[in-house]
Write a protein that holds these residues in place. Structure first.
Motif, PDB file in Angstrom:
ATOM      1  N   TYR A  94      46.167  46.514  41.276  1.00  0.00           N
ATOM      2  CA  TYR A  94      45.782  47.371  40.147  1.00  0.00           C
ATOM      3  C   TYR A  94      44.370  47.048  39.653  1.00  0.00           C
ATOM      4  O   TYR A  94      43.624  47.952  39.273  1.00  0.00           O
ATOM      5  N   TYR A  95      44.034  45.779  39.657  1.00  0.00           N
ATOM      6  CA  TYR A  95      42.868  45.266  38.934  1.00  0.00           C
ATOM      7  C   TYR A  95      41.945  44.583  39.935  1.00  0.00           C
ATOM      8  O   TYR A  95      42.173  43.445  40.343  1.00  0.00           O
ATOM      9  N   SER A  96      40.901  45.282  40.340  1.00  0.00           N
ATOM     10  CA  SER A  96      40.024  44.775  41.397  1.00  0.00           C
ATOM     11  C   SER A  96      38.769  44.133  40.811  1.00  0.00           C
ATOM     12  O   SER A  96      38.407  44.367  39.663  1.00  0.00           O
ATOM     13  N   GLY A  97      38.109  43.330  41.632  1.00  0.00           N
ATOM     14  CA  GLY A  97      36.841  42.724  41.244  1.00  0.00           C
ATOM     15  C   GLY A  97      36.976  41.594  40.251  1.00  0.00           C
ATOM     16  O   GLY A  97      36.002  41.232  39.580  1.00  0.00           O
ATOM     17  N   TRP A  98      38.166  40.988  40.191  1.00  0.00           N
ATOM     18  CA  TRP A  98      38.371  39.957  39.176  1.00  0.00           C
ATOM     19  C   TRP A  98      37.807  38.610  39.615  1.00  0.00           C
ATOM     20  O   TRP A  98      37.719  38.303  40.796  1.00  0.00           O
ATOM     21  N   SER A  99      37.471  37.805  38.595  1.00  0.00           N
ATOM     22  CA  SER A  99      37.048  36.435  38.839  1.00  0.00           C
ATOM     23  C   SER A  99      38.092  35.440  38.340  1.00  0.00           C
ATOM     24  O   SER A  99      38.148  34.307  38.811  1.00  0.00           O
ATOM     25  N   THR A 100      38.901  35.851  37.373  1.00  0.00           N
ATOM     26  CA  THR A 100      39.942  34.996  36.806  1.00  0.00           C
ATOM     27  C   THR A 100      41.164  35.838  36.483  1.00  0.00           C
ATOM     28  O   THR A 100      41.020  36.955  35.966  1.00  0.00           O
ATOM     29  N   LEU A 101      42.343  35.311  36.769  1.00  0.00           N
ATOM     30  CA  LEU A 101      43.600  35.978  36.427  1.00  0.00           C
ATOM     31  C   LEU A 101      44.539  34.993  35.755  1.00  0.00           C
ATOM     32  O   LEU A 101      44.524  33.798  36.050  1.00  0.00           O
ATOM     33  N   GLY A 102      45.382  35.498  34.883  1.00  0.00           N
ATOM     34  CA  GLY A 102      46.438  34.702  34.273  1.00  0.00           C
ATOM     35  C   GLY A 102      47.600  35.610  33.937  1.00  0.00           C
ATOM     36  O   GLY A 102      47.434  36.826  33.793  1.00  0.00           O
TER      37      GLY A 102
END
Length: 372
Positions: A94-102
């Motif tokens: 769903y969420y592209s181009g991320w650098s951090t996820l939680g």
């Protein structure tokens, strides 16, 4: 930074809420998390982001329908759970181009407050909710299925080169046109400018994360846009909030009570200049309100005695005994009617004049502090 997850054990108390509550509950979770961030070091608010919302909503529903409790996604086939994909693979879809996820999940909690409080009282969850590596958030809630009845998912993220704008710490609504903005962009942005909907852009100004702003007139969904500039490169963001307040609200801007001093010995009035009071429409509408002033007391004058908002009236002490010590009181009342013919509103100020033998004036020394 690698993804970070934490799940909270299901609550033993369950309740089935209607799915009509899902959107409100999810929005309330975001509000409560941003409130907690403000109360714990005034941390920057997280911007609600639609892709993270979708990832969180899907997972809450999937856990309920397939009756499991895990960050990773499963399918129930012939009564048995089959692994589908890791949680970060789901969020990434769903969420592209991320650098951090939680991610935080919970089950069985009956309200947004109970779910968020449970996370805040658990160190691993608290670390995510108050994490400073996130800028965006998504929330999903589902009820009416599964062992625990209610399922909560909150996803956190940060994307390369994306600098969100947040109105009023991502509150759902406001009753006031004056709002606070938080603008991400520290370390990159040099300048910024803003506009409401299709209005004119403000002038370029130096970048600062905090900015006071006034929404456009009238109730309804309001959108603020920002452009950030670094040299020739410009990046944009926006946020929306529901403006839902009184359209016409008479405001007489003063400190509540107006006090004058007359020094007989020095033949001096303090303050020496007229006391000015602004009369404005503090509501969400922008049409003018006609007002009239009335007062009790013969030791002062008021001018003008009528006008339209916004305007200023002056209070001037006059025609009072300058050789007799005492206290003189009075009241100023401003009355206005909305242009649409609504009910009359009035605001009153108390006035006092102290005639004294002598006024001692004291000045505090200037104190400055610097760092070496």
């Amino acid at each position: 930074m690698p993804p970070f997850v934490a799940h909270f054990p299901p609550s033993t108390v369950t309740v089935a809420e209607s799915q009509a509550d899902s959107a409100d509950f999810a929005a309330r979770v975001v509000e409560l998390i941003n409130q907690a961030r403000w109360e714990n070091g005034r941390l920057p608010p997280l911007k609600r982001q639609e892709d993270l919302d979708a990832a969180a909503a899907y997972h809450s529903q999937d856990m309920a329908v397939d009756d499991y409790f895990s960050h990773d996604s499963y399918n129930r086939v012939n009564g048995e759970l089959k692994f589908e994909r890791y949680w970060y693979e789901r969020v990434s879809s769903y969420y592209s181009g991320w650098s951090t996820l939680g991610e935080c999940i919970a089950a069985g909690y009956t309200s947004p407050r109970s779910a968020v409080d449970a996370w805040l009282n658990s160190p691993p969850h608290r670390a995510i909710l108050l994490g400073e590596n996130y800028t965006e958030i998504g929330s999903g809630y589902y009820s009416g299925a599964g062992t625990y009845g209610t399922y909560w998912t909150t996803d956190f993220g940060n994307r390369f080169g994306v600098y969100p704008l947040v109105i009023n710490r991502e509150a759902i609504s406001t009753t006031q046109r004056d709002v606070s903005l938080y603008v991400y962009g520290a370390g990159w942005a040099a300048q910024m400018r803003f506009r409401n909907e299709t209005g004119e852009w403000s002038v370029w100004e130096p970048y600062s994360p905090d900015r006071a702003w006034t929404l456009s007139c009238g109730n309804g969904q309001k959108t603020v846009y920002v452009e950030l500039r670094n040299g020739s490169e410009v990046r944009s963001a926006s946020d929306s909030i529901l403006l839902d307040g009184e359209e016409y609200r008479l405001v007489v801007e003063s400190d509540g009570e107006v006090v004058f001093l007359y020094d007989v010995e020095a033949d001096r009035l303090v303050p020496a200049s007229p006391w000015t009071v602004r009369v404005v429409n503090g509501g969400t509408g922008c049409e003018e309100m006609e007002w009239e002033a009335d007062w009790e007391g013969d030791w002062f004058t008021v001018s003008p005695v009528s006008g339209t908002t916004p305007s200023t009236l002056s209070i001037v002490p006059t025609d009072f005994p300058t050789d007799t010590l005492g206290v003189y009181t009075g009241t100023l009342t401003v009355t206005a009617r909305p242009p649409a013919g609504g009910s009359v509103a009035s605001r009153s100020l108390s006035l006092r004049l102290h005639v004294v033998a002598h006024v001692d004036q004291t000045f505090l020394p200037l104190v400055m502090k610097g760092r070496r």
